[in-house]
Enzyme design. Structure first.
Site, PDB file in Angstrom:
ATOM      1  N   LEU A  62       0.967  -0.998   0.146  1.00  8.26           N
ATOM      2  CA  LEU A  62       0.143  -0.474  -0.457  1.00  8.26           C
ATOM      3  C   LEU A  62       0.909   0.966   0.168  1.00  8.26           C
ATOM      4  CD1 LEU A  62      -2.419  -1.183   2.524  1.00  8.26           C
ATOM      5  CD2 LEU A  62      -3.093  -1.046   0.404  1.00  8.26           C
ATOM      6  N   ASP A  63       0.599   2.296  -0.838  1.00  7.27           N
ATOM      7  CA  ASP A  63       1.676   2.829  -0.894  1.00  7.27           C
ATOM      8  C   ASP A  63       0.871   4.155   0.811  1.00  7.27           C
ATOM      9  OD1 ASP A  63       1.456   3.322  -3.363  1.00  7.27           O
ATOM     10  OD2 ASP A  63      -0.828   4.712  -3.489  1.00  7.27           O
ATOM     11  N   LYS A  64       2.676   4.266   1.074  1.00  4.61           N
ATOM     12  CA  LYS A  64       1.983   5.515   2.501  1.00  4.61           C
ATOM     13  C   LYS A  64       1.302   5.667   2.730  1.00  4.61           C
ATOM     14  CE  LYS A  64       5.020   9.381   4.326  1.00  4.61           C
ATOM     15  NZ  LYS A  64       6.280  10.694   4.632  1.00  4.61           N
TER      16      LYS A  64
END
Length: 337
Positions: A144-146
């Site tokens: 998952l993106d930051k």
């Protein structure tokens, strides 16, 4: 440094197995090791037969012949473990499911060498990590993106990593994997449900960004969306949508790029939604303030389902919207006085 323990396996090829590649044959015989792991062991000289070392993964096995493979104990990881609080949804000896908060980077990278989910898992899981590819580390099978929050599954051993990787590579086509996201988006699509079918690749203008590109330059990508709820602006016009999204593929930034492509970018997206910053002026004061304090894209991995890599049991998890997104929705629903 303490000496690493190792295990050895002795296997004999049958008449029916004669002529098979040794890496494929060993992978079938030892399912807890991935084929790439076995290839690495062959390259390291860990596979022998008749007193000689087999150095090629393409070596063909001979009937009645005995083959030995030595598997060293998993090495200590780099990076090192760090004491970072985790929201553990489920954990057993093979995997762990985390509800990741926004702001937490999944894997160390330049600029984020420490303070990541991987650092936290190395400390949290400790000796229950039996090793991925010969290193005692968590097996990241998806990311998952930051600044995207929500559910993430991580493997603890090679067997779990192999099975989960296959499920994510198949993107749910065989019915084992299920993922759904919730996002707040600018505007309302013409249809309440639809499919974004557009190939993705690196942006030619900015190599750090992804973009919709031609089929020859990009990779197939497909996103299904459904509008769950619509919120009005200060003038009473439909202006923001709460969408439920399911992926048929898992490309980098796929949801964010696809929604921007159809002119409905995710609220707060600092990369793909910059052209809609002025749209916040049409929100009520409470919603504008909630969006300002969000400080990230309003995207959450809300549902995750998969087949347990060892037991075969169907696993299903749900994650409630985090406080920042829930607060923004409440502000969007609140009447302006």
């Amino acid at each position: 440094m303490p000496r690493l323990h190792q295990t050895s396996r002795e296997l004999v090829a049958s008449e029916d197995e004669a002529g098979e590649r040794i890496d494929r044959w060993l992978a079938a015989k030892i399912p807890e090791l991935s084929r790439s792991r076995i290839q690495a062991l062959i390259k390291a000289g860990a596979v022998t037969s008749g007193g000689g070392t087999i150095g090629e993964a393409g070596w063909r096995v001979k009937p009645g012949r005995s083959y030995s493979i030595t598997v060293p104990e998993a090495e200590e990881p780099t990076p090192r473990g760090e004491e970072i609080a985790l929201d553990v949804v489920f954990e057993d000896g093979d995997l762990i499911v985390i509800d990741k908060p926004a702001g937490l980077v999944v894997h160390p990278a330049p600029g984020h060498e420490t303070g990541t989910l991987v650092n936290a898992l190395i400390r949290h899981c400790g000796d229950s990590l039996s090793g991925i590819g010969g290193v005692r580390r968590p097996g990241i099978v998806h990311r998952l993106d930051k600044d995207t929050s929500g559910l993430l599954v991580v493997a603890k051993n090679d067997a779990a990593h192999k099975s989960l990787s296959e499920q994510f590579a198949d993107h749910g086509r065989d019915g084992r994997l299920h993922r759904a996201y919730l996002a707040l988006c600018w505007g309302v699509p013409d249809r309440p449900s639809g499919v974004v079918d557009a190939p993705l690749g690196r942006s030619q203008a900015n190599r750090k960004k992804m973009a919709v590109v031609s089929e020859t330059l990009g990779r197939f990508a497909r996103t299904h969306y459904h509008v769950e709820k619509v919120f009005a602006d200060v003038d009473g016009h439909d202006f923001v949508s709460l969408m439920r999204l399911e992926l048929e593929t898992g490309r980098t930034h796929q949801i964010r790029v696809h929604l921007a492509h159809i002119r409905h970018p995710v609220l707060g997206d600092p990369v793909y939604g910059t052209g809609f910053k002025a749209s916040a002026r049409r929100l009520g004061e409470g919603a504008r303030e909630a969006l300002h304090h969000l400080r990230r894209q309003a995207l959450h991995a809300a549902e995750l389902g998969f087949e347990h890599p060892v037991s075969g049991q169907e696993m299903a998890f749900e994650s409630e919207l985090p406080a920042d997104m829930a607060h923004l929705i409440a502000a969007l629903e609140a009447p302006e006085t």
